[in-house]
Scaffold this motif. Structure first.
Motif, mmCIF file in Angstrom:
data_model
loop_
_atom_site.group_PDB
_atom_site.id
_atom_site.type_symbol
_atom_site.label_atom_id
_atom_site.label_comp_id
_atom_site.label_asym_id
_atom_site.label_seq_id
_atom_site.Cartn_x
_atom_site.Cartn_y
_atom_site.Cartn_z
ATOM 1 N N SER A 171 0.803 -1.223 0.000
ATOM 2 C CA SER A 171 0.000 0.000 0.000
ATOM 3 C C SER A 171 0.837 1.276 0.000
ATOM 4 N N HIS A 172 2.029 1.209 0.585
ATOM 5 C CA HIS A 172 2.902 2.388 0.658
ATOM 6 C C HIS A 172 3.976 2.382 -0.421
ATOM 7 N N ALA A 173 4.026 1.378 -1.260
ATOM 8 C CA ALA A 173 5.256 1.151 -2.031
ATOM 9 C C ALA A 173 5.029 0.739 -3.476
ATOM 10 N N HIS A 174 4.024 1.267 -4.129
ATOM 11 C CA HIS A 174 3.781 0.935 -5.531
ATOM 12 C C HIS A 174 5.006 1.313 -6.369
ATOM 13 N N GLY A 175 5.566 0.354 -7.049
ATOM 14 C CA GLY A 175 6.714 0.621 -7.908
ATOM 15 C C GLY A 175 8.055 0.589 -7.208
ATOM 16 N N THR A 176 8.066 0.415 -5.889
ATOM 17 C CA THR A 176 9.329 0.296 -5.167
ATOM 18 C C THR A 176 10.084 -0.945 -5.633
ATOM 19 N N LEU A 177 11.373 -0.809 -5.795
ATOM 20 C CA LEU A 177 12.226 -1.931 -6.189
ATOM 21 C C LEU A 177 13.036 -2.439 -5.002
ATOM 22 N N TYR A 178 13.155 -3.750 -4.916
ATOM 23 C CA TYR A 178 14.090 -4.386 -3.990
ATOM 24 C C TYR A 178 15.095 -5.149 -4.836
ATOM 25 N N LYS A 179 16.308 -4.640 -4.875
ATOM 26 C CA LYS A 179 17.383 -5.246 -5.674
ATOM 27 C C LYS A 179 16.955 -5.485 -7.123
ATOM 28 N N GLY A 180 16.329 -4.452 -7.681
ATOM 29 C CA GLY A 180 15.963 -4.479 -9.088
ATOM 30 C C GLY A 180 14.637 -5.119 -9.426
ATOM 31 N N ARG A 181 13.901 -5.582 -8.441
ATOM 32 C CA ARG A 181 12.627 -6.272 -8.677
ATOM 33 C C ARG A 181 11.526 -5.599 -7.872
ATOM 34 N N LYS A 182 10.357 -5.423 -8.482
ATOM 35 C CA LYS A 182 9.274 -4.718 -7.807
ATOM 36 C C LYS A 182 8.792 -5.494 -6.578
ATOM 37 N N VAL A 183 8.592 -4.755 -5.478
ATOM 38 C CA VAL A 183 7.965 -5.386 -4.323
ATOM 39 C C VAL A 183 6.543 -5.765 -4.713
ATOM 40 N N GLY A 184 6.042 -6.804 -4.070
ATOM 41 C CA GLY A 184 4.756 -7.361 -4.470
ATOM 42 C C GLY A 184 4.914 -8.579 -5.352
ATOM 43 N N THR A 185 6.168 -8.902 -5.705
ATOM 44 C CA THR A 185 6.420 -10.069 -6.562
ATOM 45 C C THR A 185 7.261 -11.132 -5.854
ATOM 46 N N PHE A 186 7.474 -10.986 -4.553
ATOM 47 C CA PHE A 186 8.298 -11.933 -3.807
ATOM 48 C C PHE A 186 7.452 -12.972 -3.061
ATOM 49 N N GLY A 187 6.402 -12.519 -2.409
ATOM 50 C CA GLY A 187 5.580 -13.406 -1.602
ATOM 51 C C GLY A 187 4.630 -14.251 -2.437
ATOM 52 N N ASP A 188 3.836 -15.063 -1.742
ATOM 53 C CA ASP A 188 2.832 -15.880 -2.417
ATOM 54 C C ASP A 188 1.737 -15.019 -3.026
ATOM 55 N N VAL A 189 1.479 -13.894 -2.386
ATOM 56 C CA VAL A 189 0.427 -12.978 -2.834
ATOM 57 C C VAL A 189 0.754 -11.596 -2.277
ATOM 58 N N THR A 305 14.770 1.036 -4.648
ATOM 59 C CA THR A 305 14.247 2.401 -4.748
ATOM 60 C C THR A 305 13.120 2.606 -3.744
ATOM 61 N N MET A 306 12.547 3.797 -3.761
ATOM 62 C CA MET A 306 11.449 4.154 -2.860
ATOM 63 C C MET A 306 10.119 4.323 -3.599
ATOM 64 N N GLY A 307 10.021 3.856 -4.837
ATOM 65 C CA GLY A 307 8.751 3.962 -5.557
ATOM 66 C C GLY A 307 8.270 5.399 -5.618
ATOM 67 N N GLY A 308 7.055 5.641 -5.129
ATOM 68 C CA GLY A 308 6.491 6.984 -5.129
ATOM 69 C C GLY A 308 6.779 7.783 -3.876
ATOM 70 N N TRP A 309 7.587 7.243 -2.953
ATOM 71 C CA TRP A 309 7.994 7.936 -1.717
ATOM 72 C C TRP A 309 6.787 8.300 -0.841
ATOM 73 N N TYR A 310 5.774 7.470 -0.810
ATOM 74 C CA TYR A 310 4.595 7.760 0.014
ATOM 75 C C TYR A 310 4.958 7.852 1.496
ATOM 76 N N ASN A 311 4.497 8.926 2.143
ATOM 77 C CA ASN A 311 4.632 9.109 3.591
ATOM 78 C C ASN A 311 6.081 8.930 4.068
ATOM 79 N N ALA A 312 7.016 9.466 3.312
ATOM 80 C CA ALA A 312 8.432 9.262 3.613
ATOM 81 C C ALA A 312 8.815 9.808 4.983
ATOM 82 N N GLN A 313 9.726 9.108 5.639
ATOM 83 C CA GLN A 313 10.173 9.435 6.987
ATOM 84 C C GLN A 313 11.695 9.548 7.028
ATOM 85 N N GLY A 314 12.178 10.116 8.116
ATOM 86 C CA GLY A 314 13.604 10.116 8.393
ATOM 87 C C GLY A 314 13.849 9.519 9.766
#
Length: 444
Positions: A171-189, A305-314
């Motif tokens: 929900s916070h990370a549309h288009g975010t990459l983890y080591k070159g691969r979009k999150v949402g493609t690692f788990g079963d669903v 990457t940080m995708g769309g940077w939704y609700n970014a924090q420091g």
């Protein structure tokens, strides 16, 4: 030394021009408006043709075989829980620092939420994950919180070791990459919100994605009565006797006004978030090396990457600023010129009474443990570290405007460089936050 605005000094000077374009989101074009009007004029709200088109395009974009849209992100996450077989007496692990919709609906399935600690980037801490696992554990809910990609290598290795299902909340990370691969493609669903405040904003919409046909069919049957039939349920023999009724007893179909908006947003999403990424990284680069704060963003060069940077924090480290409480720091930044600087993001869920005492089933005990007769680790002795991860919000730029971004960075830099002015007495260094939305910044 510059006198801080909070103490009567001058606030940061901003360029004398409108800032509307800097923060306006989502971007809605005439093309979007015409697509929505077509739905309205032709009474296509409750159909599935536009939704199906978006599902196909979104699945291709994210890199999954199947996608299903729902009326909300919460509904899509509920469907994911049903799809992996979460049931009575099961446990599902989730980080404690997230929005409630990541995990609260587990009680609807008679399951127990078990909370895992977070690391300095506010993500699931793999080092704490195995502490949370028991023979009753069914699944792990991984939240890519505030756009930062969780450590999927470590999490997936633990899940495989213990034969656990993995749901990703994107929900916070549309288009975010983890080591070159979009999150949402690692788990079963994976499932995600696309409500109007998100980086991928489509009115009020939720989307589930998976490569697993059985999970897809179960998720479809959960809340899509008009698609719980032989045209869609082709391989799940156990579901076939229940055609034409939503198996979750809920109607989760997407409104096609939202689907029409989603198609338009997807068309330009990568282009628009590329500019967001440039602006946000530039902002952090201007603060590099200052004491007391750290960016929450992946290291350069690892393909994340940080995708769309939704609700970014420091990250906030008070020990580097003479113990200045994070709440006081944020107050000073607001006075200096950025009124959106608040501490805490979401409060930790294990502190909420919902997970301690709420009795949905009127059984005389908390629903979170209604069907679980042993300790499920809601113990502050384990979860206190989550509360000590101090964080604060930063501006969410949608356009790259160097002069304007420099001014916002100056608000933070000025406070840090003159922070000793704020240290007048010993204060309670408690993390703030909010239970939902962007309101309620009270301490808990």
């Amino acid at each position: 030394m510059t006198k801080l605005a909070l103490l009567g000094g001058e606030s940061t000077r901003f360029p004398d021009r409108s800032q509307d374009e800097l923060f306006r989101w989502p971007i809605v074009t005439k093309e979007d408006e015409e697509a929505v009007l077509d739905v309205v004029r032709n009474n296509r709200y409750s159909g599935t043709d536009i939704t199906t088109k978006f599902q196909d395009e979104f699945a291709k974009w994210i890199g999954r075989k199947y996608a299903i849209c729902y009326s909300s992100g919460t509904m899509s996450l509920s469907a994911a829980m049903f799809a992996v077989g979460l049931g009575v007496g099961d446990e599902i692990i989730c980080t404690t620092k997230t929005y409630w919709a990541s995990i609260s609906q587990a009680i609807n399935f008679g399951a127990s939420a078990v909370f895992c600690n977070i690391d300095d980037n506010l993500s699931m801490d793999p080092a704490d994950l195995e502490r949370c696992i028991s023979p009753r554990t069914k699944a792990i809910m991984v939240v890519h919180y505030c756009s930062y990609p969780a450590d999927m290598d470590a999490i997936m290795a633990i899940a495989k070791k213990h034969n656990l299902m993995v749901i990703e909340d994107v929900s916070h990370a549309h288009g975010t990459l983890y080591k070159g691969r979009k999150v949402g493609t690692f788990g079963d669903v994976a499932a995600m919100s696309m409500m109007s405040g998100k980086a991928f904003a489509a009115g009020e919409l939720g989307t589930l994605v998976t490569d697993n046909r059985k999970i897809y069919e179960r998720a479809m049957a959960y809340a899509h009565y008009e698609r719980n039939n032989a045209a869609f349920i082709t391989e799940s023999e156990d579901l076939k006797p229940y055609y034409h009724i939503a198996l979750g007893g809920v109607k989760g179909r997407a409104n096609q006004v939202c689907s029409a908006l989603a198609l338009g947003q997807l068309k330009y999403y990568d282009e628009r978030t590329e500019e967001i990424d440039r602006a946000m990284n530039y902002f952090w680069d201007q603060l590099e090396g200052l004491p007391g704060i750290r960016p929450i963003r992946p290291k350069k060069g690892e393909g994340s990457t940080m995708g769309g940077w939704y609700n970014a924090q420091g990250q906030y480290h008070p020990e580097e600023l003479h113990g200045l409480p994070v709440g006081r720091f944020c107050e000073a930044v607001r006075a200096q010129g950025f009124g959106g600087c608040w501490d805490g993001a979401n409060f930790c869920l294990h502190n909420h009474e919902f997970f301690k005492t709420f009795d949905l089933y009127h059984l005389g005990k908390p629903s979170r443990i209604a069907y679980n007769d042993h300790d499920v680790r809601l113990d502050d002795q384990y979860l206190k570290p989550s509360e000590s991860r101090f964080c604060f919000s930063i501006p969410w730029f949608k356009k790259f405007d160097q002069e304007m971004i420099d001014a916002y960075a100056a608000c933070y830099r000025t406070v840090i460089e003159n922070h000793e002015q704020l240290i007048e007495k010993k204060e309670d260094d408690e993390q703030g936050g909010r239970w939902y939305g962007m309101e309620n910044h009270a301490k808990k």
